[in-house]
Design a protein around this motif. Sequence first.
Motif, short mmCIF file in Angstrom:
data_model
loop_
_atom_site.label_atom_id
_atom_site.label_comp_id
_atom_site.label_asym_id
_atom_site.label_seq_id
_atom_site.Cartn_x
_atom_site.Cartn_y
_atom_site.Cartn_z
N TYR A 109 0.80 -1.22 0.00
CA TYR A 109 0.00 0.00 0.00
C TYR A 109 0.84 1.28 0.00
CZ TYR A 109 -4.35 -2.54 0.62
OH TYR A 109 -5.43 -3.35 0.45
N ARG A 182 -2.09 5.62 -4.46
CA ARG A 182 -3.20 5.73 -3.53
C ARG A 182 -2.72 6.36 -2.22
NH1 ARG A 182 -5.73 1.03 -0.99
NH2 ARG A 182 -7.93 1.48 -0.64
N SER A 253 -8.66 4.90 -9.20
CA SER A 253 -7.29 4.68 -9.64
C SER A 253 -6.95 5.52 -10.87
CB SER A 253 -7.03 3.21 -9.90
OG SER A 253 -7.69 2.79 -11.06
N TYR A 256 -5.14 8.51 -9.19
CA TYR A 256 -3.89 8.40 -8.45
C TYR A 256 -2.85 7.51 -9.13
CZ TYR A 256 -6.17 4.28 -6.46
OH TYR A 256 -6.84 3.10 -6.28
N CYS A 358 -3.13 -12.28 -10.87
CA CYS A 358 -4.12 -11.49 -10.15
C CYS A 358 -5.02 -12.31 -9.22
CB CYS A 358 -5.00 -10.71 -11.12
SG CYS A 358 -4.10 -9.94 -12.48
N CYS A 361 -5.22 -12.60 -5.20
CA CYS A 361 -6.03 -11.67 -4.40
C CYS A 361 -7.47 -11.62 -4.93
CB CYS A 361 -5.45 -10.26 -4.45
SG CYS A 361 -3.78 -10.17 -3.82
N HIS A 362 -7.59 -11.54 -6.26
CA HIS A 362 -8.93 -11.37 -6.85
C HIS A 362 -9.62 -12.71 -7.05
CE1 HIS A 362 -8.71 -7.06 -7.35
NE2 HIS A 362 -7.45 -7.22 -7.71
N PHE A 371 -6.25 -11.02 2.89
CA PHE A 371 -7.49 -10.71 2.17
C PHE A 371 -8.57 -11.72 2.51
CE2 PHE A 371 -4.27 -8.61 -0.34
CZ PHE A 371 -4.86 -7.39 -0.61
N PRO A 375 -10.75 -8.08 -3.40
CA PRO A 375 -10.62 -6.64 -3.25
C PRO A 375 -11.42 -5.89 -4.32
CG PRO A 375 -8.48 -7.66 -3.76
CD PRO A 375 -9.46 -8.75 -3.64
N ILE A 393 -9.26 -3.91 -16.39
CA ILE A 393 -7.98 -4.60 -16.16
C ILE A 393 -6.87 -3.88 -16.90
CG2 ILE A 393 -6.69 -6.72 -16.66
CD1 ILE A 393 -9.37 -8.25 -16.22
N TYR A 401 -0.84 0.25 -11.47
CA TYR A 401 -1.45 0.13 -10.15
C TYR A 401 -1.56 -1.33 -9.71
CZ TYR A 401 -5.01 0.79 -6.52
OH TYR A 401 -5.72 0.79 -5.35
N MET A 402 -1.93 -2.19 -10.67
CA MET A 402 -2.07 -3.61 -10.37
C MET A 402 -1.01 -4.39 -11.13
SD MET A 402 -4.52 -4.29 -8.27
CE MET A 402 -5.18 -2.93 -7.32
N PRO A 403 -0.59 -5.55 -10.67
CA PRO A 403 -0.89 -6.12 -9.37
C PRO A 403 -0.35 -5.21 -8.26
CG PRO A 403 0.27 -7.69 -10.79
CD PRO A 403 0.34 -6.37 -11.45
N LEU A 404 -1.11 -5.06 -7.23
CA LEU A 404 -0.76 -4.18 -6.13
C LEU A 404 0.68 -4.41 -5.68
CD1 LEU A 404 -2.53 -2.12 -4.76
CD2 LEU A 404 -3.08 -3.81 -3.04
N VAL A 407 3.33 -7.50 -6.27
CA VAL A 407 3.74 -8.62 -5.40
C VAL A 407 3.75 -9.94 -6.16
CG1 VAL A 407 3.07 -7.63 -3.18
CG2 VAL A 407 1.38 -8.85 -4.53
C1 HEC Z 1 -1.83 -8.28 -3.57
C2 HEC Z 1 -3.20 -8.40 -3.94
C3 HEC Z 1 -3.62 -7.96 -5.31
C4 HEC Z 1 -3.16 -8.42 -6.52
C5 HEC Z 1 -2.08 -9.45 -6.77
C6 HEC Z 1 -3.93 -7.74 -7.52
N1 HEC Z 1 -4.82 -6.88 -6.93
FE1 HEC Z 1 -6.20 -5.73 -7.86
N2 HEC Z 1 -6.78 -4.95 -6.11
C7 HEC Z 1 -6.25 -5.26 -4.89
C8 HEC Z 1 -6.82 -4.39 -3.89
C9 HEC Z 1 -6.50 -4.38 -2.40
C10 HEC Z 1 -7.72 -3.56 -4.56
C11 HEC Z 1 -8.59 -2.46 -3.96
C12 HEC Z 1 -7.82 -1.19 -4.02
C13 HEC Z 1 -8.68 0.01 -3.96
O1 HEC Z 1 -9.67 0.02 -3.27
O2 HEC Z 1 -8.30 0.98 -4.63
C14 HEC Z 1 -7.69 -3.93 -5.94
C15 HEC Z 1 -8.47 -3.34 -6.92
C16 HEC Z 1 -8.49 -3.74 -8.24
C17 HEC Z 1 -9.37 -3.21 -9.24
C18 HEC Z 1 -10.42 -2.15 -9.02
C19 HEC Z 1 -9.73 -0.82 -9.11
C20 HEC Z 1 -10.65 0.32 -8.94
O3 HEC Z 1 -10.26 1.40 -9.33
O4 HEC Z 1 -11.75 0.14 -8.40
C21 HEC Z 1 -9.07 -3.85 -10.41
C22 HEC Z 1 -9.74 -3.64 -11.74
C23 HEC Z 1 -7.98 -4.73 -10.12
N3 HEC Z 1 -7.65 -4.66 -8.81
C24 HEC Z 1 -7.39 -5.54 -11.08
C25 HEC Z 1 -6.28 -6.33 -10.84
C26 HEC Z 1 -5.55 -7.02 -11.86
C27 HEC Z 1 -5.89 -6.99 -13.32
C28 HEC Z 1 -4.54 -7.67 -11.24
C29 HEC Z 1 -3.48 -8.53 -11.89
C30 HEC Z 1 -2.73 -7.93 -12.95
C31 HEC Z 1 -4.62 -7.40 -9.82
N4 HEC Z 1 -5.68 -6.57 -9.62
C32 HEC Z 1 -3.78 -7.93 -8.86
C33 HEC Z 1 -5.33 -6.26 -4.63
C34 HEC Z 1 -4.65 -6.98 -5.58
#
Ligand code: HEC
Length: 423
Positions: A109, A182, A253, A256, A358, A361-362, A371, A375, A393, A401-404, A407
């Motif tokens: 974060y 963020r 997102s 930010y 992804c 977490c997702h 988690f 998320p 995506i 921004y992603m993967p967060l 990781v």
């Molecule tokens: C370590 C855990 C983790 C991983 C790995 C991860 N995410 Fe996330 N993701 C989160 C979290 C926590 C949030 C919520 C963050 C927020 O509220 O802004 C989120 C939010 C999102 C959102 C919503 C963003 C928004 O603006 O509302 C999307 C779309 C997303 N992730 C896509 C992905 C994709 C695609 C990948 C893989 C490439 C990925 N995530 C990998 C933890 C993860």
Amino acid sequence: MEAYFLDFANLLLRWLHVIAAIAWIGESIYFVMLDNSLRSPKADEDKQKGVFGEMWAVHGGGFYHNQKYASAPAKLPEDLHWSFWKSYATWLSGFALFVLLYMANPSFYLVNPGSDWEWAANLSGWQANVVALLFLLGGWVIYNELCKRISPNMDRDGILSLAVAVMMVVVAYLSTQIFSGRAAFLLTGAVMATAMSANVFFWIIPGQRRMVKAMKAGETPNPLDGKRGKQRSVHNTYFTLPVVLLMISNHYSFAYSHDLAWVIMTLFIFAGALIRQFFVLMHAGQIKPAYPAAGVALILVAIWVGAPASSVDDEATTASAETSSAVSETEASESAAQVAASDGGAAGHAEQIVIDRCAQCHAESPSYDGFSAPPAGVVLETPEQVLRQVEQIKQVVANGYMPLGNVTQMTDEERTEIANWSP
Ligand code: HEC
């Protein structure tokens, strides 16, 4: 289970934080309105008592008559109402939220692995926590020094406002360089919010206590205490709208995670202050639409700056992606059927990348530590789910921004492939 309790604590703290902030900001706005709405008292008797302005109001079926004294009434009542808990409760609950959410998981974060500054990109979790705390503390120290050095007698407040504005641009810039997007928005908002609460704690309330003490001892209070209280509370007024905008922006997102997030943040801060200025003047009887118009213009510039480079996409795809990404499982079957028809249901290369990077977490039951639920409600476990949310995506992958905190170690080639993917 632990993650579930933490999430619940987060929800309850957020509730407290928002309520305290509403009460505090509401009161702050009320008193600025009151101050600016004061008219000279009508009755001679009031003038003799030292009343300098008054306001009549009707609210909730009752009539109210507020009077402000030029210096102090001849005798202070015992039950003087003081305002500070709303401010402290807002700051304390906000800080607790920051600890629970960001400082408990700093490596994804807080840390900005994409930072241009190597030292920042390589911060360990606890180092990032220390840097974040120093950032908050430093913000207050510098703001406070600016006030003390530039306008110690409250007579150079114009230059001081300019200096504080420049300081906020620097804060916005530094925060996006050091921290993840963020956290950058949150911490820049928190620098202002901390200045607001610290103004109350270190200056406004102690100054009022000294004034009351002097009056009770039959002495003339130091006028600087009153003026300084006013100076700091005026600053607080202009901070309120920007702080709220930055705090809620951290759910978006597109703002930010942008390369120019600090510019977007700066525009938000000035837009908020300009819009606030309109209301401040309005209560003093001056209607100046140029202020909110300038504020809106800055927001439009922010929209223009923030527009994703590839926003020329076919509008129909974006719209359908948006509607279906409302993560309603019932609606999903329809588009899933379309997807299956066009794709034969097998996972393509890009879909597989997304699932690999992804779904930790997702997922309905995330395997990633900390988690308890997917998320943001985003589930990416099957090719169908991935295809349903392609636009979203692509956006969060392209802007890093992603993967967060990366990781799951998505490679640059994978990121490029997803960013340019058009299924
Ligand atoms: C370590 C855990 C983790 C991983 C790995 C991860 N995410 Fe996330 N993701 C989160 C979290 C926590 C949030 C919520 C963050 C927020 O509220 O802004 C989120 C939010 C999102 C959102 C919503 C963003 C928004 O603006 O509302 C999307 C779309 C997303 N992730 C896509 C992905 C994709 C695609 C990948 C893989 C490439 C990925 N995530 C990998 C933890 C993860």
